[in-house]
Scaffold this active site. Sequence first.
Site, PDB file in Angstrom:
ATOM      1  N   CYS A 189      45.049  -9.284 -66.013  1.00 19.00           N
ATOM      2  CA  CYS A 189      44.101  -8.517 -65.192  1.00 19.00           C
ATOM      3  C   CYS A 189      43.248  -7.683 -66.132  1.00 19.00           C
ATOM      4  O   CYS A 189      43.771  -6.833 -66.868  1.00 19.00           O
ATOM      5  CB  CYS A 189      44.889  -7.615 -64.245  1.00 19.00           C
ATOM      6  SG  CYS A 189      43.851  -6.498 -63.296  1.00 19.00           S
ATOM      7  N   CYS A 221      37.142 -11.108 -64.864  1.00 17.53           N
ATOM      8  CA  CYS A 221      38.158 -10.793 -63.862  1.00 17.53           C
ATOM      9  C   CYS A 221      38.904 -12.101 -63.675  1.00 17.53           C
ATOM     10  O   CYS A 221      38.272 -13.151 -63.495  1.00 17.53           O
ATOM     11  CB  CYS A 221      37.511 -10.343 -62.556  1.00 17.53           C
ATOM     12  SG  CYS A 221      38.675 -10.290 -61.166  1.00 17.53           S
TER      13      CYS A 221
HETATM   14  N1  DGL Z   1      42.216  -9.891 -61.346  1.00 13.80           N
HETATM   15  C1  DGL Z   1      41.794  -8.578 -61.665  1.00 13.80           C
HETATM   16  C2  DGL Z   1      40.999  -8.540 -62.973  1.00 13.80           C
HETATM   17  O1  DGL Z   1      41.154  -9.404 -63.815  1.00 13.80           O
HETATM   18  C3  DGL Z   1      41.156  -7.666 -60.667  1.00 13.80           C
HETATM   19  C4  DGL Z   1      41.031  -7.877 -59.219  1.00 13.80           C
HETATM   20  C5  DGL Z   1      41.141  -6.569 -58.445  1.00 13.80           C
HETATM   21  O2  DGL Z   1      42.274  -6.189 -58.162  1.00 13.80           O
HETATM   22  O3  DGL Z   1      40.118  -5.924 -58.154  1.00 13.80           O
HETATM   23  O4  DGL Z   1      40.243  -7.658 -63.215  1.00 13.80           O
END
Ligand code: DGL
Length: 281
Positions: free
Chosen positions: A75, A192
Amino acid sequence: MSPAPKILVFDSGLGGLTVFAKILEARAHADLVYCADDAGFPYGPLGEAELVARVMGVMEGLIEAHAPDMVVIACNTASTLVLPHLRARWPATPFVGTVPAIKPAAERSRSRMISVLATPGTVARDYTHGLIASFADHCEVTLVGSKNLARLAESFMHGAVVADADIACEIAPCFKENPTTGARTDAIVLACTHYPLLLELFERLAPWPVAWIDPAPAIARRADQLLTATFGADAPRQGAPERRAVFTSGRPPEPALAAALARFGLAPPPCPSPASRERGP
Ligand code: DGL
């Protein structure tokens, strides 16, 4: 036969599966636990103090429950902020983060016009601005903090139909053209981990072709490198490796999500007993 490592892959939701898939390719014999903090999703709009507290709290329960040999924070929104806190709290556990792939995008761009498509949290981070200053100061960098794409990717994984117009509208600000020279954006960082889940839609709806930069293969290589130093190369072991998906909400996945998890090699989590719900992840 050396023991197989246990790797915990963590995200706010299902986006980290894009990293999980590459780790599974690199470490087919490792034990792999995927944790989605779906009770805390989305992380993108959270304030920094709130996000640090959330991730530290959830990780406390996960490390106690699973005792991983490595944690991959799949993330960007969390990694660009929380990694130093995690490393200070668990100094013996290697943490591999996921941060915007600005360096490879800047190296690849011919037009020197790149965009970073991320959550509002990631585009606001000092860490992201530091990467731009260090690796892309010769480029025009457009930062796009999308409020809706992570949610759209979650819906897509839950089997919902995602409208082309909604996706086109979210990616449109990434595409810039210099009216004088005609130079156009030619590389977009998928900053993301949810966004590669929608890559086919991005490619189809893009106003012109670009290189979409997904850091997942590089993260898997880094995790594999670190594990090789301690556990040796990935190799067959006795018994079937563990493959487990954990959702902090404790909600069992509905059929569409269960099918999506199965495509990533993950069986749906067992229905939690009332006692395990109370204990948390
Ligand atoms: N998958 C997450 C990232 O790589 C973020 C998604 C979220 O929770 O807003 O930033």
